[in-house]
Design a protein around this motif. Structure first.
Motif, PDB file in Angstrom:
ATOM      1  N   THR A  29     -63.370  65.041  16.373  1.00  0.00           N
ATOM      2  CA  THR A  29     -63.851  66.522  16.367  1.00  0.00           C
ATOM      3  C   THR A  29     -62.620  67.222  16.881  1.00  0.00           C
ATOM      4  N   GLU A  30     -62.458  68.338  16.877  1.00  0.00           N
ATOM      5  CA  GLU A  30     -61.456  69.321  17.189  1.00  0.00           C
ATOM      6  C   GLU A  30     -60.978  68.921  18.502  1.00  0.00           C
ATOM      7  N   THR A  31     -62.457  68.759  19.451  1.00  0.00           N
ATOM      8  CA  THR A  31     -61.940  68.764  20.858  1.00  0.00           C
ATOM      9  C   THR A  31     -61.381  67.275  21.197  1.00  0.00           C
ATOM     10  N   VAL A  32     -61.739  66.464  20.392  1.00  0.00           N
ATOM     11  CA  VAL A  32     -61.021  65.087  20.707  1.00  0.00           C
ATOM     12  C   VAL A  32     -59.739  65.413  20.330  1.00  0.00           C
ATOM     13  N   ALA A  33     -59.364  66.031  19.337  1.00  0.00           N
ATOM     14  CA  ALA A  33     -57.748  66.057  18.731  1.00  0.00           C
ATOM     15  C   ALA A  33     -57.033  66.951  19.875  1.00  0.00           C
ATOM     16  N   GLU A  34     -57.740  67.885  20.170  1.00  0.00           N
ATOM     17  CA  GLU A  34     -57.229  68.878  21.423  1.00  0.00           C
ATOM     18  C   GLU A  34     -57.047  67.873  22.518  1.00  0.00           C
ATOM     19  N   SER A  35     -57.995  67.048  22.699  1.00  0.00           N
ATOM     20  CA  SER A  35     -57.651  65.946  24.044  1.00  0.00           C
ATOM     21  C   SER A  35     -56.518  65.355  23.830  1.00  0.00           C
ATOM     22  N   LEU A  36     -56.516  64.783  22.798  1.00  0.00           N
ATOM     23  CA  LEU A  36     -55.452  63.466  22.559  1.00  0.00           C
ATOM     24  C   LEU A  36     -53.988  64.424  22.412  1.00  0.00           C
ATOM     25  N   ILE A  37     -53.736  65.696  21.805  1.00  0.00           N
ATOM     26  CA  ILE A  37     -52.752  66.242  21.980  1.00  0.00           C
ATOM     27  C   ILE A  37     -52.283  66.494  23.656  1.00  0.00           C
ATOM     28  N   LYS A  38     -53.361  67.009  24.620  1.00  0.00           N
ATOM     29  CA  LYS A  38     -52.984  67.441  25.666  1.00  0.00           C
ATOM     30  C   LYS A  38     -52.484  65.933  26.448  1.00  0.00           C
ATOM     31  N   GLN A  39     -52.951  64.934  26.164  1.00  0.00           N
ATOM     32  CA  GLN A  39     -52.300  63.514  26.932  1.00  0.00           C
ATOM     33  C   GLN A  39     -51.154  63.228  26.553  1.00  0.00           C
ATOM     34  N   ARG A  40     -50.354  63.964  25.597  1.00  0.00           N
ATOM     35  CA  ARG A  40     -49.206  63.656  25.065  1.00  0.00           C
ATOM     36  C   ARG A  40     -48.185  65.014  25.344  1.00  0.00           C
ATOM     37  N   ASP A  41     -48.731  66.165  25.560  1.00  0.00           N
ATOM     38  CA  ASP A  41     -48.182  67.347  25.598  1.00  0.00           C
ATOM     39  C   ASP A  41     -47.289  67.546  27.107  1.00  0.00           C
ATOM     40  N   LEU A  42     -45.962  67.050  26.886  1.00  0.00           N
ATOM     41  CA  LEU A  42     -45.260  67.034  28.352  1.00  0.00           C
ATOM     42  C   LEU A  42     -45.183  68.505  28.778  1.00  0.00           C
ATOM     43  N   ASN A  43     -45.050  69.687  28.162  1.00  0.00           N
ATOM     44  CA  ASN A  43     -44.867  70.797  28.723  1.00  0.00           C
ATOM     45  C   ASN A  43     -46.021  71.777  28.865  1.00  0.00           C
ATOM     46  N   GLY A  44     -47.123  71.432  28.418  1.00  0.00           N
ATOM     47  CA  GLY A  44     -48.482  72.006  28.450  1.00  0.00           C
ATOM     48  C   GLY A  44     -48.797  73.371  27.544  1.00  0.00           C
TER      49      GLY A  44
ATOM     50  N   LYS B 291     -49.719  73.106  24.443  1.00  0.00           N
ATOM     51  CA  LYS B 291     -50.784  72.612  23.657  1.00  0.00           C
ATOM     52  C   LYS B 291     -50.510  72.247  22.333  1.00  0.00           C
ATOM     53  N   VAL B 292     -49.259  71.916  21.978  1.00  0.00           N
ATOM     54  CA  VAL B 292     -48.754  71.592  20.837  1.00  0.00           C
ATOM     55  C   VAL B 292     -47.828  70.299  21.089  1.00  0.00           C
ATOM     56  N   LEU B 293     -47.390  69.591  20.004  1.00  0.00           N
ATOM     57  CA  LEU B 293     -46.449  68.683  20.106  1.00  0.00           C
ATOM     58  C   LEU B 293     -45.355  68.910  19.506  1.00  0.00           C
ATOM     59  N   SER B 294     -44.158  68.939  20.053  1.00  0.00           N
ATOM     60  CA  SER B 294     -42.839  69.031  19.547  1.00  0.00           C
ATOM     61  C   SER B 294     -42.477  67.492  19.194  1.00  0.00           C
ATOM     62  N   PHE B 295     -41.284  67.302  18.282  1.00  0.00           N
ATOM     63  CA  PHE B 295     -40.855  66.276  17.918  1.00  0.00           C
ATOM     64  C   PHE B 295     -40.467  65.404  19.270  1.00  0.00           C
ATOM     65  N   ASP B 296     -39.777  66.087  20.019  1.00  0.00           N
ATOM     66  CA  ASP B 296     -39.503  65.321  21.570  1.00  0.00           C
ATOM     67  C   ASP B 296     -40.655  64.634  22.093  1.00  0.00           C
ATOM     68  N   GLU B 297     -41.619  65.332  22.139  1.00  0.00           N
ATOM     69  CA  GLU B 297     -42.913  64.834  22.830  1.00  0.00           C
ATOM     70  C   GLU B 297     -43.705  63.682  21.831  1.00  0.00           C
ATOM     71  N   PHE B 298     -43.649  63.847  20.738  1.00  0.00           N
ATOM     72  CA  PHE B 298     -44.268  63.005  19.669  1.00  0.00           C
ATOM     73  C   PHE B 298     -43.143  61.759  19.973  1.00  0.00           C
ATOM     74  N   TRP B 299     -41.899  61.773  19.772  1.00  0.00           N
ATOM     75  CA  TRP B 299     -40.999  60.542  20.074  1.00  0.00           C
ATOM     76  C   TRP B 299     -41.168  59.948  21.488  1.00  0.00           C
ATOM     77  N   ALA B 300     -41.326  60.647  22.257  1.00  0.00           N
ATOM     78  CA  ALA B 300     -41.662  60.127  23.764  1.00  0.00           C
ATOM     79  C   ALA B 300     -42.751  59.415  23.927  1.00  0.00           C
ATOM     80  N   TYR B 301     -43.832  59.857  23.098  1.00  0.00           N
ATOM     81  CA  TYR B 301     -45.077  59.012  23.086  1.00  0.00           C
ATOM     82  C   TYR B 301     -45.041  57.821  22.415  1.00  0.00           C
ATOM     83  N   LEU B 302     -44.384  57.862  21.261  1.00  0.00           N
ATOM     84  CA  LEU B 302     -44.021  56.608  20.370  1.00  0.00           C
ATOM     85  C   LEU B 302     -43.344  55.406  21.185  1.00  0.00           C
TER      86      LEU B 302
END
Length: 70
Positions: free
Chosen positions: A40-55, A57-68
């Protein structure tokens, strides 16, 4: 550790509008296209929030890279 070039390709594939950020909607769509996840959109938002370092509500490449590389 992930390969940065492969990570960049994955990021660009998920970032459907090419603005340099992955939104919850783009993440949800990418998961659905993979065939393994129907979230769901809510689950996707939660997954983004867990990886969003600066708050923002979106992932930059740097945040994506840090997660990986956790």
């Amino acid at each position: 550790m992930a390969d940065i070039e492969e990570a960049r390709k994955q990021f660009e594939r998920i970032d459907a509008n090419g603005d340099g950020f992955i939104t919850a909607a783009e993440f949800k769509q990418a998961l659905a296209e993979g065939g393994d996840w129907n979230v769901t959109e809510t689950v996707a938002e939660s997954l983004i929030k867990q990886r969003d370092l600066n708050g923002d509500k979106v992932l930059s490449f740097d945040e994506f890279w840090a997660y990986l590389n956790k």
